[in-house]
Design a protein around this motif. Sequence first.
Motif, PDB file in Angstrom:
ATOM      1  N   SER A   1       0.713  -1.219   0.020  1.00 23.32           N
ATOM      2  CA  SER A   1       0.083   0.028  -0.111  1.00 23.32           C
ATOM      3  C   SER A   1       0.899   1.349  -0.005  1.00 23.32           C
ATOM      4  O   SER A   1       2.002   1.547   0.600  1.00 23.32           O
ATOM      5  CB  SER A   1      -0.888   0.049   1.292  1.00 23.32           C
ATOM      6  N   ARG A   2       0.394   2.313  -0.605  1.00 20.42           N
ATOM      7  CA  ARG A   2       1.152   3.785  -0.522  1.00 20.42           C
ATOM      8  C   ARG A   2       0.176   4.610  -0.481  1.00 20.42           C
ATOM      9  O   ARG A   2      -1.201   4.489  -0.958  1.00 20.42           O
ATOM     10  CB  ARG A   2       2.005   3.727  -1.777  1.00 20.42           C
ATOM     11  N   TYR A   3       0.214   5.761  -0.077  1.00 20.56           N
ATOM     12  CA  TYR A   3      -0.760   6.737   0.074  1.00 20.56           C
ATOM     13  C   TYR A   3      -0.345   8.180  -0.375  1.00 20.56           C
ATOM     14  O   TYR A   3       0.857   8.614  -0.701  1.00 20.56           O
ATOM     15  CB  TYR A   3      -0.843   7.118   1.744  1.00 20.56           C
ATOM     16  N   HIS A   4      -1.270   8.958  -0.815  1.00 20.36           N
ATOM     17  CA  HIS A   4      -1.040  10.280  -1.427  1.00 20.36           C
ATOM     18  C   HIS A   4      -1.958  11.411  -0.343  1.00 20.36           C
ATOM     19  O   HIS A   4      -3.335  10.839  -0.499  1.00 20.36           O
ATOM     20  CB  HIS A   4      -1.555  10.580  -2.715  1.00 20.36           C
ATOM     21  N   ILE A   5      -1.556  11.928   0.120  1.00 17.77           N
ATOM     22  CA  ILE A   5      -2.407  12.667   1.315  1.00 17.77           C
ATOM     23  C   ILE A   5      -2.299  14.358   1.040  1.00 17.77           C
ATOM     24  O   ILE A   5      -1.242  14.906   0.952  1.00 17.77           O
ATOM     25  CB  ILE A   5      -1.959  12.525   2.794  1.00 17.77           C
ATOM     26  N   LYS A   6      -3.323  14.956   1.108  1.00 19.44           N
ATOM     27  CA  LYS A   6      -3.627  16.303   0.819  1.00 19.44           C
ATOM     28  C   LYS A   6      -4.140  17.147   2.140  1.00 19.44           C
ATOM     29  O   LYS A   6      -5.151  16.618   2.481  1.00 19.44           O
ATOM     30  CB  LYS A   6      -4.157  16.664  -0.256  1.00 19.44           C
ATOM     31  N   LEU A   7      -3.636  18.144   2.519  1.00 23.30           N
ATOM     32  CA  LEU A   7      -4.267  18.829   3.738  1.00 23.30           C
ATOM     33  C   LEU A   7      -4.333  20.348   3.412  1.00 23.30           C
ATOM     34  O   LEU A   7      -3.363  20.830   3.083  1.00 23.30           O
ATOM     35  CB  LEU A   7      -3.656  18.515   5.109  1.00 23.30           C
ATOM     36  N   ALA A   8      -5.493  20.912   3.759  1.00 28.30           N
ATOM     37  CA  ALA A   8      -5.674  22.498   3.789  1.00 28.30           C
ATOM     38  C   ALA A   8      -4.717  23.175   4.877  1.00 28.30           C
ATOM     39  O   ALA A   8      -4.300  23.910   4.801  1.00 28.30           O
ATOM     40  CB  ALA A   8      -7.184  22.935   3.864  1.00 28.30           C
ATOM     41  N   ALA A   9      -4.850  22.041   5.865  1.00 30.58           N
ATOM     42  CA  ALA A   9      -3.788  22.773   7.085  1.00 30.58           C
ATOM     43  C   ALA A   9      -3.384  21.612   8.182  1.00 30.58           C
ATOM     44  O   ALA A   9      -4.556  20.880   8.092  1.00 30.58           O
ATOM     45  CB  ALA A   9      -4.626  23.850   7.799  1.00 30.58           C
ATOM     46  N   LEU A  10      -2.485  21.620   8.519  1.00 36.14           N
ATOM     47  CA  LEU A  10      -1.957  20.681   9.848  1.00 36.14           C
ATOM     48  C   LEU A  10      -1.755  21.561  10.868  1.00 36.14           C
ATOM     49  O   LEU A  10      -0.751  22.237  10.966  1.00 36.14           O
ATOM     50  CB  LEU A  10      -1.011  19.839   9.336  1.00 36.14           C
TER      51      LEU A  10
ATOM     52  N   PHE B   1      -6.557  18.018  11.781  1.00 37.90           N
ATOM     53  CA  PHE B   1      -6.368  17.843  10.090  1.00 37.90           C
ATOM     54  C   PHE B   1      -7.536  18.774   9.497  1.00 37.90           C
ATOM     55  O   PHE B   1      -8.518  18.347  10.073  1.00 37.90           O
ATOM     56  CB  PHE B   1      -6.257  16.461   9.781  1.00 37.90           C
ATOM     57  N   GLU B   2      -7.187  19.645   8.747  1.00 33.59           N
ATOM     58  CA  GLU B   2      -8.404  20.449   8.085  1.00 33.59           C
ATOM     59  C   GLU B   2      -8.418  19.891   6.745  1.00 33.59           C
ATOM     60  O   GLU B   2      -7.233  19.745   5.922  1.00 33.59           O
ATOM     61  CB  GLU B   2      -7.981  21.849   8.073  1.00 33.59           C
ATOM     62  N   SER B   3      -9.671  19.576   6.280  1.00 32.71           N
ATOM     63  CA  SER B   3      -9.751  19.123   4.796  1.00 32.71           C
ATOM     64  C   SER B   3      -8.947  18.143   4.134  1.00 32.71           C
ATOM     65  O   SER B   3      -8.331  18.312   3.235  1.00 32.71           O
ATOM     66  CB  SER B   3     -10.016  20.374   3.977  1.00 32.71           C
ATOM     67  N   PRO B   4      -8.996  17.140   5.006  1.00 28.13           N
ATOM     68  CA  PRO B   4      -7.825  15.904   4.466  1.00 28.13           C
ATOM     69  C   PRO B   4      -8.556  15.045   3.103  1.00 28.13           C
ATOM     70  O   PRO B   4      -9.655  15.032   3.241  1.00 28.13           O
ATOM     71  CB  PRO B   4      -7.921  15.044   5.775  1.00 28.13           C
ATOM     72  N   ASP B   5      -7.723  14.962   2.370  1.00 30.27           N
ATOM     73  CA  ASP B   5      -7.993  14.281   1.272  1.00 30.27           C
ATOM     74  C   ASP B   5      -6.825  12.976   0.975  1.00 30.27           C
ATOM     75  O   ASP B   5      -5.776  13.361   0.904  1.00 30.27           O
ATOM     76  CB  ASP B   5      -8.160  15.054   0.028  1.00 30.27           C
ATOM     77  N   ILE B   6      -7.179  11.854   1.288  1.00 34.97           N
ATOM     78  CA  ILE B   6      -6.603  10.654   1.379  1.00 34.97           C
ATOM     79  C   ILE B   6      -6.631   9.889   0.252  1.00 34.97           C
ATOM     80  O   ILE B   6      -7.967   9.352  -0.118  1.00 34.97           O
ATOM     81  CB  ILE B   6      -6.443  10.066   2.651  1.00 34.97           C
ATOM     82  N   HIS B   7      -5.785   9.440  -0.512  1.00 32.49           N
ATOM     83  CA  HIS B   7      -5.766   8.283  -1.476  1.00 32.49           C
ATOM     84  C   HIS B   7      -5.037   7.107  -1.195  1.00 32.49           C
ATOM     85  O   HIS B   7      -4.028   7.492  -1.176  1.00 32.49           O
ATOM     86  CB  HIS B   7      -5.357   8.964  -3.030  1.00 32.49           C
ATOM     87  N   MET B   8      -5.318   6.010  -0.904  1.00 31.47           N
ATOM     88  CA  MET B   8      -4.830   4.637  -0.730  1.00 31.47           C
ATOM     89  C   MET B   8      -4.880   3.875  -1.852  1.00 31.47           C
ATOM     90  O   MET B   8      -5.763   3.577  -2.468  1.00 31.47           O
ATOM     91  CB  MET B   8      -5.359   4.223   0.656  1.00 31.47           C
ATOM     92  N   ILE B   9      -3.652   3.516  -2.321  1.00 26.87           N
ATOM     93  CA  ILE B   9      -3.460   2.705  -3.314  1.00 26.87           C
ATOM     94  C   ILE B   9      -2.883   1.051  -2.891  1.00 26.87           C
ATOM     95  O   ILE B   9      -1.680   1.125  -2.373  1.00 26.87           O
ATOM     96  CB  ILE B   9      -2.456   3.116  -4.442  1.00 26.87           C
ATOM     97  N   SER B  10      -3.670   0.234  -3.407  1.00 21.23           N
ATOM     98  CA  SER B  10      -3.374  -1.010  -2.816  1.00 21.23           C
ATOM     99  C   SER B  10      -2.839  -2.065  -4.111  1.00 21.23           C
ATOM    100  O   SER B  10      -3.622  -2.126  -5.042  1.00 21.23           O
ATOM    101  CB  SER B  10      -4.416  -1.718  -2.049  1.00 21.23           C
ATOM    102  N   GLU B  11      -1.723  -2.686  -3.875  1.00 21.20           N
ATOM    103  CA  GLU B  11      -1.175  -3.362  -5.170  1.00 21.20           C
ATOM    104  C   GLU B  11      -0.625  -4.566  -4.651  1.00 21.20           C
ATOM    105  O   GLU B  11       0.362  -4.346  -3.914  1.00 21.20           O
ATOM    106  CB  GLU B  11      -0.379  -2.734  -6.205  1.00 21.20           C
TER     107      GLU B  11
END
Length: 603
Positions: A92-101, A124-134
């Motif tokens: 698994s790997r992750y791509h994470i975006k936050l408006a503010a931490l 965490f403000e407005s978190p956007d998490i993308h988890m990729i499983s391979e």
Amino acid sequence: MKPIWKWIIGIVVVLIAAVFVVGWYYSRNWKPIVEIKLKETVSKSTNGLYTLKYDDLDLNITLGNATLKNAELTPDSAVYNRMVLAKEAPNSRYHIKLAALKIRRFNIWDVIKNRKLYIKDIIFESPDIHMISERHAYNDTIQPKQTKTLYDNIKDVFSSINVRDINIDNVKFKFSKIEEGKTSDIVLDSIGIKVHDILVDQASIHDTTRLFYTKMVEVEVPKFEYDLSNGIYKAKFDRLLLNTQDQNVLLTKVEYAPKMSKAAYFKAKNQNVTMAVMKFDTLRFEKLDFKELIDNQQTIAEQVQIKNGSVSLYNDKRYPTKSSSKIGKGPQQQLMKVKQLIRIDTVFVENVDVLYGEYSAKFNKEGVITFDNARGTLTNVTNDSTVLAKDKFMRANLQAKIMNAGLLKIQFGFDMLSKDGYHTYKGSLGRMQAPAFNKILTPLLNAQIESGNIRGISFNYQANDYRNWGDFRFDYDHLKLNLMNAVDPGMSKTKKGALSFVVNNILINDSNPDANEKYHVGKVNYKRVPQHTFFKTIWQSMLDGIKQCAGISKEREAKLMGAAETGKEVVEETKGVIKKTGNFIKGLFKKKDKGEKEEDKKN
């Protein structure tokens, strides 16, 4: 004001001013140092797989606050591909975006003096998490290298890090699974996550009360719906609650069903493939091992509860059936074929209604049989060979009201290590009226049970992939059939009456014990038709026992045929009636497929 108070106030003012001056100095001069260290730590701790970037770092040491604005943690695809070639890439790997931490209330003096970092809150403000499983097969077979712990990565800077609470609200989460070159996505909105008491120090990694350094993680997911990759089925639930401290997972209003009506489903399939609809108010896992689930995708739990729901299965005989062997496809054998480890001590089933419906191609009607308010337990539900070496049997102890009338009790024992699918099943059916079965009999065969009192049924079978054998006992009285148009819709009323008379008075015993006080016991030795499913084979074995208890044996049919041949005036009529009766009984008790017909021809 006395002079002494002037001195005290003066000293306090100076101290406060000094704190602000020092805070200002460190805020200005530590900022570039912190930025460099932060990015260096992220890269180092992930072997260069991830990079951290952000627009600004607002650091206020005086108040113990820090804010990362527009932060983004990004996996490097080139690094990941190199790790794949070296067989070191994670699944698994992750791509994470936050408006503010936002980091609130940390003590800089404790960091300077003792190298201990305590943080009261992280938001965490407005978190956007993308988890990729391979999934990579080498992660299952290669012994992992000794990797550095989180403490190893921070110990040069801090002797310990303790965070009291982390709050992550309204998370947008996307899960992408890559399998055989194809990608499937699940998207969730408004997820709530709370993490309590994170401790990273030399000893915390060995603290069995913590999961990945945390005392507790709570997750709430509302309103989930997902279209499965085949485009026909959907899965959904109303709410998911997860608590790692209690080791529980709760799902409510769980549903797995086609996205279309029965008619549209079979038209889309253009084949008689069983349609399944499953709905449960409650699905709960207790004492679930989250670490094994996350690390190795293994499902290990003490209990699973399935409560208040229904399972409906439908077939439509108007569509062709794909003929294929079902040998080796029993439920226990399918469990053993699952790649990921499953180990559940007990599954509790409570108040689940089971329905089987079949649409007749001949009479254009749907017959149904129901098992109402099913309840019971399944134990040792596992494909773990180490557990099965100690106890190789998975067991099921279930009961339900068949046609909401007679109480059916059944116990299964599955030898999970058997190469030929050995299993046992035994049980009983309580008192009920036989006409209750007309709901499935009449639509499928256009026949009725006019009367019949079932006093009790008991059975005890052994079975494998090829045969079912055992004893069947059927106590009943006043059994009477009405053939309606079951044999020939164009047959005259007189002939139907004659045929019904032969069935009710000659071919079938109206009671067991029969009129001669002989008690019939079914001695079943049923050869499985390879194309029959596991449960259809059980049903056919039961019907074999019913026929024997009702006096419908091959020998009896042969004697009746012989007696008909000796008659002079009614020979042809009687022979025809008995022949049609035999055909009806075969249809009534055993609907044969092509494989069985070929076998009969050989005999």
